[in-house]
Enzyme design. Structure first.
Site, PDB file in Angstrom:
ATOM      1  N   SER A  21       9.333  -6.391  -0.074  1.00  0.00           N
ATOM      2  CA  SER A  21       9.915  -5.097   0.298  1.00  0.00           C
ATOM      3  C   SER A  21       9.826  -4.855   1.809  1.00  0.00           C
ATOM      4  O   SER A  21       8.809  -5.143   2.438  1.00  0.00           O
ATOM      5  CB  SER A  21       9.145  -3.993  -0.429  1.00  0.00           C
ATOM      6  OG  SER A  21       9.655  -2.746  -0.070  1.00  0.00           O
ATOM      7  N   ASN A  69       3.504  -3.226  12.115  1.00  0.00           N
ATOM      8  CA  ASN A  69       4.614  -2.297  11.887  1.00  0.00           C
ATOM      9  C   ASN A  69       4.092  -0.923  11.534  1.00  0.00           C
ATOM     10  O   ASN A  69       3.052  -0.773  10.891  1.00  0.00           O
ATOM     11  CB  ASN A  69       5.559  -2.831  10.790  1.00  0.00           C
ATOM     12  CG  ASN A  69       5.172  -2.359   9.402  1.00  0.00           C
ATOM     13  OD1 ASN A  69       5.410  -1.203   9.035  1.00  0.00           O
ATOM     14  ND2 ASN A  69       4.548  -3.246   8.631  1.00  0.00           N
ATOM     15  N   LEU A  73       8.437   4.014   6.086  1.00  0.00           N
ATOM     16  CA  LEU A  73       9.262   4.059   4.872  1.00  0.00           C
ATOM     17  C   LEU A  73      10.500   4.961   4.965  1.00  0.00           C
ATOM     18  O   LEU A  73      10.675   5.879   4.143  1.00  0.00           O
ATOM     19  CB  LEU A  73       8.381   4.471   3.673  1.00  0.00           C
ATOM     20  CG  LEU A  73       7.402   3.388   3.209  1.00  0.00           C
ATOM     21  CD1 LEU A  73       6.330   3.962   2.286  1.00  0.00           C
ATOM     22  CD2 LEU A  73       8.136   2.266   2.495  1.00  0.00           C
ATOM     23  N   CYS A 130       1.033   1.657   1.206  1.00  0.00           N
ATOM     24  CA  CYS A 130       1.589   1.675   2.567  1.00  0.00           C
ATOM     25  C   CYS A 130       0.584   2.313   3.521  1.00  0.00           C
ATOM     26  O   CYS A 130       0.121   3.426   3.279  1.00  0.00           O
ATOM     27  CB  CYS A 130       2.902   2.446   2.611  1.00  0.00           C
ATOM     28  SG  CYS A 130       3.528   2.573   4.298  1.00  0.00           S
ATOM     29  N   GLY A 243       1.272 -12.567   1.901  1.00  0.00           N
ATOM     30  CA  GLY A 243       0.484 -12.545   3.133  1.00  0.00           C
ATOM     31  C   GLY A 243       0.680 -13.769   3.992  1.00  0.00           C
ATOM     32  O   GLY A 243       0.058 -14.801   3.765  1.00  0.00           O
ATOM     33  N   GLY A 244       1.567 -13.661   4.964  1.00  0.00           N
ATOM     34  CA  GLY A 244       1.717 -14.699   5.986  1.00  0.00           C
ATOM     35  C   GLY A 244       2.319 -16.005   5.506  1.00  0.00           C
ATOM     36  O   GLY A 244       2.158 -17.037   6.159  1.00  0.00           O
ATOM     37  N   GLY A 265       7.567 -12.258   3.415  1.00  0.00           N
ATOM     38  CA  GLY A 265       7.940 -11.050   4.136  1.00  0.00           C
ATOM     39  C   GLY A 265       8.335 -11.274   5.570  1.00  0.00           C
ATOM     40  O   GLY A 265       9.515 -11.492   5.893  1.00  0.00           O
TER      41      GLY A 265
HETATM   42  C1  SIN Z   1       6.550   1.003   6.228  1.00  0.00           C
HETATM   43  O1  SIN Z   1       7.735   1.302   6.013  1.00  0.00           O
HETATM   44  O2  SIN Z   1       5.830   1.699   6.959  1.00  0.00           O
HETATM   45  C2  SIN Z   1       5.944  -0.234   5.619  1.00  0.00           C
HETATM   46  C3  SIN Z   1       5.954  -0.190   4.153  1.00  0.00           C
HETATM   47  C4  SIN Z   1       4.684  -0.604   3.500  1.00  0.00           C
HETATM   48  O3  SIN Z   1       3.765  -1.090   4.159  1.00  0.00           O
HETATM   49  O4  SIN Z   1       4.559  -0.441   2.275  1.00  0.00           O
END
Ligand code: SIN
Length: 303
Positions: A21, A69, A73, A130, A243-244, A265
């Site tokens: 995602s 990041n 969301l 998140c 993860g990575g 991802g």
């Molecule tokens: C985000 O949009 O901040 C990342 C989504 C997540 O880490 O679940």
């Protein structure tokens, strides 16, 4: 011939590669890069009931071997995503997984119910992990009781297979994984991003307005493997490793550790066709090592 398929119990995927995602848009953005039919499954960007604009910029920051990041969301809301899902389903029959979000437990349940009713949706992934929503606040996956309560409520209100996405930012991943399983999760996926931060020496300020952000990419692979191992030892439901992961070899390492499938991802962001390469690499390595199917190595790590 090698068999790349993997059985999650409630569904058999043609291969273990699922795009994670938030790194694969809504799928349709990638149709010019490769045929979406090749994927095991794909998870759409997390969705709330109503449209959201997400966090203020900057939202991403590169680190050594990783990416921070703080996206927050953003999304078009459930109604608009329903239209997108119908469009994607016309494009590919690859299983679609909806990443369900909510500001409150009630919102999580409402969003899950909306997508539970869609034939085009194969599974739900509950995003309770998140790190970018509540600055300094806890997400549900950081609390055993909250995890249990929320997963249990969603299970009572939906009928599709439920994957619960866990946070690495906890003291004891086993107890959270067990809570999710006892509450009725069909599968767990882990890990979401690790909390980190970046500072700007020139301005003497933190890079992100939220101060903290989520770290992903190759830097976290060893940390993720450890948590996946612990989760696999604690529950009986399938585990999806995240993860990575950047190569077929990485995927097979997670399978050896006990994962039934993986999500890839950050690599999608630097190399949009990574899935194609990774699936081919899995096949090549299996041929070379004379592994006929994934069950031959799944969870077979020699301790
Ligand atoms: C985000 O949009 O901040 C990342 C989504 C997540 O880490 O679940």
């Amino acid at each position: 011939m090698v068999d790349l398929s993997t059985d999650l119990g409630f569904i058999k995927l043609k291969n273990p590669v699922i795009t994670a995602s938030g790194t694969f848009g809504y799928g349709e953005e990638f149709q010019d890069f490769f045929n979406l039919d090749i994927l095991g499954a794909f998870v759409l960007k997390g969705i709330y009931k109503n449209p959201r604009s997400g966090n203020p910029p900057p939202r991403i920051h590169e680190t050594a071997s990783g990416l921070l990041n703080s996206i927050g969301l953003p999304g078009p809301g459930a109604k608009e995503l329903q239209k997108i899902v119908k469009r994607i389903h016309r494009l590919t029959k690859t299983p679609i997984i909806i990443n369900v979000c909510g500001d409150t437990d009630e919102e999580y349940i409402e969003v899950a119910e909306i997508f539970d009713k869609m034939d085009e949706v194969t599974m739900l992934e509950l995003n309770i992990s998140c790190p970018n929503i509540k600055r300094g606040g806890k997400c549900p996956a950081q609390d055993e009781k909250h995890t249990y309560k929320l997963v249990n409520q969603i299970k009572h209100n939906t009928s599709k297979p439920l994957i619960v996405k866990l946070s690495p930012n906890v003291n004891d991943i086993s107890s959270i994984a067990i809570s999710a399983e006892q509450a009725g999760a069909d599968c767990i996926s882990l890990v979401n991003t690790f909390l980190g931060m970046a500072v700007d020496l020139d301005s003497k300020r933190p890079v992100f307005k939220n101060l903290f952000a989520g770290l992903s990419g190759p830097a976290i692979k060893p940390l993720a493997l450890k948590l996946v191992w612990e989760a696999v030892q604690s529950v009986h439901i399938p585990v999806i490793g995240i993860g990575g992961i950047t190569s077929g070899r990485d995927v097979l390492e997670f399978i050896l550790t006990g994962a039934s499938a993986v999500q890839i991802g950050t690599i999608n962001i630097v190399e949009p066709k990574a899935s194609v390469r990774i699936i081919k690499e899995i096949e090549d390595i299996m041929k070379k090592l004379n592994i006929k199917n994934l069950d031959e190595i799944k969870g077979k790590l020699k301790i």
